[in-house]
Design a protein around this motif. Structure first.
Motif, PDB file in Angstrom:
ATOM      1  N   VAL A  43       1.042  -1.152  -0.034  1.00 39.63           N
ATOM      2  CA  VAL A  43       0.012   0.067  -0.098  1.00 39.63           C
ATOM      3  C   VAL A  43       0.979   1.382   0.061  1.00 39.63           C
ATOM      4  N   ASN A  44       0.546   2.008  -0.802  1.00 39.99           N
ATOM      5  CA  ASN A  44       1.059   3.512  -0.935  1.00 39.99           C
ATOM      6  C   ASN A  44       0.619   4.431  -0.089  1.00 39.99           C
ATOM      7  N   LEU A  45       1.001   4.556   1.152  1.00 39.21           N
ATOM      8  CA  LEU A  45       0.333   5.394   2.152  1.00 39.21           C
ATOM      9  C   LEU A  45      -0.111   6.904   1.800  1.00 39.21           C
ATOM     10  N   ASN A  46       0.954   7.521   1.024  1.00 39.26           N
ATOM     11  CA  ASN A  46       0.864   8.828   0.522  1.00 39.26           C
ATOM     12  C   ASN A  46      -0.213   8.904  -0.657  1.00 39.26           C
ATOM     13  N   GLN A  47      -0.294   8.269  -1.616  1.00 41.65           N
ATOM     14  CA  GLN A  47      -1.194   8.024  -2.510  1.00 41.65           C
ATOM     15  C   GLN A  47      -2.497   7.018  -2.527  1.00 41.65           C
ATOM     16  N   VAL A  48      -2.719   6.478  -1.419  1.00 42.87           N
ATOM     17  CA  VAL A  48      -3.579   5.588  -0.917  1.00 42.87           C
ATOM     18  C   VAL A  48      -4.006   4.690  -2.111  1.00 42.87           C
ATOM     19  N   LYS A  49      -3.056   3.891  -2.671  1.00 42.79           N
ATOM     20  CA  LYS A  49      -3.066   2.925  -3.738  1.00 42.79           C
ATOM     21  C   LYS A  49      -2.525   1.559  -3.222  1.00 42.79           C
ATOM     22  N   GLY A  50      -3.298   0.674  -3.744  1.00 39.25           N
ATOM     23  CA  GLY A  50      -2.623  -0.629  -3.284  1.00 39.25           C
ATOM     24  C   GLY A  50      -2.512  -1.799  -4.337  1.00 39.25           C
ATOM     25  N   ASN A  51      -1.604  -2.820  -3.952  1.00 39.96           N
ATOM     26  CA  ASN A  51      -1.538  -3.928  -4.897  1.00 39.96           C
ATOM     27  C   ASN A  51      -1.088  -5.089  -4.381  1.00 39.96           C
TER      28      ASN A  51
END
Length: 254
Positions: A43-51
Motif C-alpha cells: 500500500v502506498n500510504l501517500n497516494q492511497v493505492k494498493g497492489n
C-alpha cells in the motif's frame, strides 16, 4: 518568444505528470531464506493505492520519491519502506520481511448446560444484542445493548449537541479523514482491510493511533462490542459514514 514560453510550459507540465505517474517495481522475499512471498499487500500510504505481489513475489505500484510503502502479510512483521531516487533510477528492489511467531490469545469457554430440549436450551444460551437507533440528520445509526449500556445516553447527547461533540476531534484529523474515500475506492485496500482485525493497517494508513480511532467510533456512538469485533473494513466504513455526517452537519451549521 511566445511560442518558446508555451513550449517550455508544456514540457514542464508533461514532466510533472510523468513524475506523478511513476510506477515502481520490486520483489518481496522472506528474510530468513530469500523465498518469494506471494499475495503480500503493498500500500502506498501517500497516494492511497494498493497492489498484491504475484507468485514470484513481484509487485508494481504507483509512487514518487519520498512516498512510503506499507507491506503486510499474515505471519510476517509489517514494514514501511521509503521510496528513494535510487529505486526509481535502478528499478526492481528486493524487500525482505521477517516472520514472526503467532501467539494465540486465551479463550474462555463459558459453561452452558444443555438439556437436549430446544425450547429450554434456547433460553439458557446467552444472547448479545446490539441494537441500532437511526436518527435522521444526525448519523446513520447508533448502537445500544448489553455491551454498550451508555449508548442511549450518547444518542441523547448527540441530539442536543451533534456537531460540537466531534468538532475538536475531526478538525485535528481533517487531512487524515480526506483519505477515507480513496481507501474505500481501492479494491486492493478494501480486500486487505476485510481480512484484518488488529487496526494495525488502519493506524498506518490514517496516521492515527488505535486510541484515536476508538475515540472517533465512541463519539459516533458505536458500541464497544462493535469496536472489538468488527473487521478493519467495517471500522473504515463506520468512520467514513461518521465523517460524512459530520461534514453535512457543519455545512448546515454554517
Amino acid at each position: 518568444m511566445k511560442h518558446l514560453v508555451t513550449l517550455l510550459f508544456t514540457v514542464l507540465f508533461t514532466c510533472q505528470i510523468a513524475s506523478a505517474q511513476d510506477v515502481i517495481s520490486g520483489t518481496v522475499m522472506n528474510a530468513a531464506n530469500d523465498v518469494a512471498l506471494e499475495n503480500v499487500h503493498v500500500v502506498n500510504l501517500n497516494q492511497v493505492k494498493g497492489n498484491i505481489s504475484d507468485e514470484n513475489g513481484s509487485f508494481e505500484i504507483a509512487a514518487t520519491v519520498n512516498d512510503t510503502l506499507y507491506f503486510t502479510y499474515i505471519g510476517f512483521k509489517s514494514i514501511k519502506v521509503r521510496v528513494t531516487n535510487d529505486w526509481l533510477k535502478y528499478g526492481n528492489v528486493k524487500v525482505k520481511m521477517t516472520e514472526v511467531g503467532i501467539a494465540l490469545e486465551e479463550v474462555t469457554v463459558s459453561d452452558v448446560k444443555l438439556t437436549g430440549y430446544l425450547e429450554i436450551d434456547a433460553k439458557n444460551i446467552p444472547i448479545y444484542e446490539n441494537k441500532r437507533y437511526s436518527i435522521s440528520g444526525l448519523n446513520s445509526g447508533y448502537e445500544a445493548g448489553d455491551s454498550s449500556p451508555s449508548a442511549f445516553n450518547k444518542v441523547i447527547g448527540s441530539i442536543f449537541n451533534p456537531a460540537d461533540a466531534l468538532n475538536n476531534l475531526f478538525s485535528r484529523k481533517e487531512r487524515q479523514m480526506r483519505k477515507l474515500r480513496k481507501m474505500k475506492d481501492d479494491e486492493s485496500i478494501r480486500e486487505l482491510l476485510g481480512s484484518k482485525y488488529n487496526r494495525e493497517t488502519l493506524t498506518a494508513m490514517l496516521q492515527m493511533s488505535r486510541g484515536e480511532i476508538e475515540e472517533v467510533l465512541s463519539r459516533c456512538s458505536y458500541s464497544e462490542d462493535f469496536v472489538r469485533t468488527a473487521t478493519d473494513l467495517q471500522i473504515l466504513d463506520a468512520i467514513s459514514g461518521c465523517w460524512e455526517e459530520y461534514k453535512l452537519l457543519q455545512r448546515n451549521k454554517n
